[in-house]
Design a protein around this motif. Structure first.
Motif, PDB file in Angstrom:
ATOM      1  N   TYR A 106       0.992   3.942  -1.955  1.00 26.20           N
ATOM      2  CA  TYR A 106       0.343   5.237  -2.177  1.00 26.20           C
ATOM      3  C   TYR A 106      -0.490   5.647  -0.967  1.00 26.20           C
ATOM      4  O   TYR A 106      -0.423   6.803  -0.520  1.00 26.20           O
ATOM      5  N   ILE A 107      -1.272   4.712  -0.419  1.00 26.08           N
ATOM      6  CA  ILE A 107      -2.069   5.024   0.765  1.00 26.08           C
ATOM      7  C   ILE A 107      -1.158   5.441   1.910  1.00 26.08           C
ATOM      8  O   ILE A 107      -1.433   6.417   2.625  1.00 26.08           O
ATOM      9  N   THR A 108      -0.044   4.745   2.076  1.00 28.47           N
ATOM     10  CA  THR A 108       0.918   5.113   3.120  1.00 28.47           C
ATOM     11  C   THR A 108       1.484   6.503   2.873  1.00 28.47           C
ATOM     12  O   THR A 108       1.661   7.298   3.815  1.00 28.47           O
ATOM     13  N   ASP A 136      -4.742   0.068  -3.436  1.00 31.74           N
ATOM     14  CA  ASP A 136      -3.783   1.171  -3.555  1.00 31.74           C
ATOM     15  C   ASP A 136      -3.924   1.860  -4.912  1.00 31.74           C
ATOM     16  O   ASP A 136      -3.927   3.101  -4.991  1.00 31.74           O
ATOM     17  N   ASN A 157       0.843  -1.208   0.000  1.00 30.03           N
ATOM     18  CA  ASN A 157       0.000   0.000   0.000  1.00 30.03           C
ATOM     19  C   ASN A 157       0.875   1.253   0.000  1.00 30.03           C
ATOM     20  O   ASN A 157       0.716   2.135   0.859  1.00 30.03           O
ATOM     21  N   HIS A 184      -5.303   5.696  -5.551  1.00 21.96           N
ATOM     22  CA  HIS A 184      -4.457   6.608  -6.330  1.00 21.96           C
ATOM     23  C   HIS A 184      -5.265   7.249  -7.455  1.00 21.96           C
ATOM     24  O   HIS A 184      -5.238   8.481  -7.634  1.00 21.96           O
ATOM     25  N   LYS A 194      -4.578  -5.667  -1.606  1.00 17.66           N
ATOM     26  CA  LYS A 194      -3.964  -4.398  -1.194  1.00 17.66           C
ATOM     27  C   LYS A 194      -3.461  -3.609  -2.402  1.00 17.66           C
ATOM     28  O   LYS A 194      -3.627  -2.384  -2.466  1.00 17.66           O
ATOM     29  N   LYS A 195      -2.850  -4.303  -3.344  1.00 19.81           N
ATOM     30  CA  LYS A 195      -2.370  -3.608  -4.545  1.00 19.81           C
ATOM     31  C   LYS A 195      -3.534  -3.023  -5.336  1.00 19.81           C
ATOM     32  O   LYS A 195      -3.443  -1.901  -5.860  1.00 19.81           O
TER      33      LYS A 195
END
Length: 373
Positions: free
Chosen positions: A71-73, A244, A69, A248, A240-241
């Motif tokens: 981008y979320i991070t 993310d 993750n 985005h 998750k990918k």
């Protein structure tokens, strides 16, 4: 509603005590709102538009900082992170219902036949002449009444993640129901002349980290997406990918649109924490909660016979606030949940506080993340 079961009587009694406190502490706030003024915990905030992106079934620790993750991070690092934000309860549906009505209404199931005849955020927005739109990925166009699509066996869209169609007054009002749209309408609406001020986005079940779709569905390259078994197993990595990438794209769509302003905010949250098969918790990893999460009796039939009784919250979940004029690189450990998010919107727009959002002792606004006047 007739309280015929032990569970209903127990929850009603617990809720009545909590609601009495909420109403008592909320009287001054409600009166101020009716007069067109609100305390805002001592500060005013400016909130032109609100965007909510709802993710699924993943805890804060399994998302923020996870290599799948990135981008979320990065959003959590760059903008604001509420590190002590909880789901209201388990499973999904009551969290979505709570977020737009201030209560779970004694529900702890994902039954698509559940109907809620209660005042909700959409009623408040309509009374205040504030526009709104809900954008549901994989919802069939023109069929907002569908419980699942394409089928209950492969529920890429599920109404349990679309709280608007669960409330009778929205469901039965064609003009309001028309605001529940396929996600593909989002970009056009945000760049049109009448972009909604309240925007709610639900990814499909392969893009929100939920999973449970076992067949390939034409037009949806993210399918299939089986349930994960453990954190970061191959199925979880893909979920998750997918999420993310969705976040985005969604954030980019919002921030590049005509609707985005310096005083708008995006909230990215999960409904509840991880499902890890803990029998006593009904399968969920954690029943931790705050801020008027329900207290449920031992052996509750909607949880498990082994449930010991007590607070049945939704666990810690990722919660990110993006306000271009708000604080950067900011982490708060104030306890929040979905009621807090609802109260933040209500107070910013001088709307009445619904249900537990009027409990100022337990339910705080998230104004610390937003632009102040």
């Amino acid at each position: 509603m007739l309280l015929k079961t032990r569970r209903a009587r127990f929850i009603a009694a617990a809720s009545a005590m909590a609601m009495t406190a909420a109403l008592t502490t909320g009287l001054m706030a409600t009166s101020a709102a009716a007069a067109g003024h609100r305390d805002h915990d001592g500060f005013g905030v400016r909130l032109d538009r609100v965007f909510i992106i709802m993710l699924e079934n993943h805890s804060e620790q399994s998302v923020i900082g996870d290599p799948n993750n990135p981008y979320i991070t990065s959003l959590a690092t760059e903008y604001g992170q509420a590190s002590n934000y909880y789901g209201v309860t388990h499973p999904s549906e009551p969290n979505y219902v709570a977020m737009i009505s201030g209560s779970t209404w004694w529900t702890n199931t994902d039954n698509p036949a559940n109907r809620f005849d209660h005042t909700n955020l959409i009623d408040e927005l309509a009374a205040a002449h504030i526009s709104w739109g809900a954008y549901m990925e994989a919802m069939p166009a023109g069929d907002q009444m569908a419980d699942y699509w394409p089928s209950s066996a492969d529920p890429l869209y599920a109404s349990k993640h679309d709280p608007f169609v669960l409330f009778s007054d929205i469901r039965d009002n064609p003009a309001e129901l028309a605001n529940v749209k396929p996600y593909t309408d989002l970009a056009g609406d945000l760049n049109g002349p009448n972009a909604p001020r309240f925007v709610y986005i639900t990814p499909d079940e392969c893009n929100d980290m939920h999973g449970g779709v076992y067949d390939a569905i034409a037009g949806y390259p993210e399918t299939p997406c089986p349930y994960n078994n453990t954190n970061d197993d191959p199925f979880d990595v893909q979920l998750k990918k997918n999420a993310d990438a969705f976040v985005h794209t969604a954030v980019t769509t919002i921030m590049s649109s005509r609707a985005w302003t310096r005083h708008s905010a995006i909230f990215v949250v999960s409904d509840e924490g991880d499902y890890t098969g803990v029998t006593a918790n009904g399968g969920w990893d954690s029943p931790a909660g705050c801020c008027d999460s329900p207290v449920l009796p031992a052996g509750d039939p909607d949880i498990n016979a082994a449930w010991p009784g007590g607070l049945y919250g939704g666990g810690l979940v990722p919660a990110i606030v993006i306000d271009p004029s708000g604080p950067r690189h900011y982490v708060s450990d104030v306890a929040y949940n979905h009621y807090s998010l609802l109260r933040t919107i209500e107070d910013a727009w001088d709307l009445p506080e619904l249900g537990f959002t009027s409990d100022h002792e337990q339910v705080q606004t998230m104004d610390e993340f937003l632009t102040r006047h």
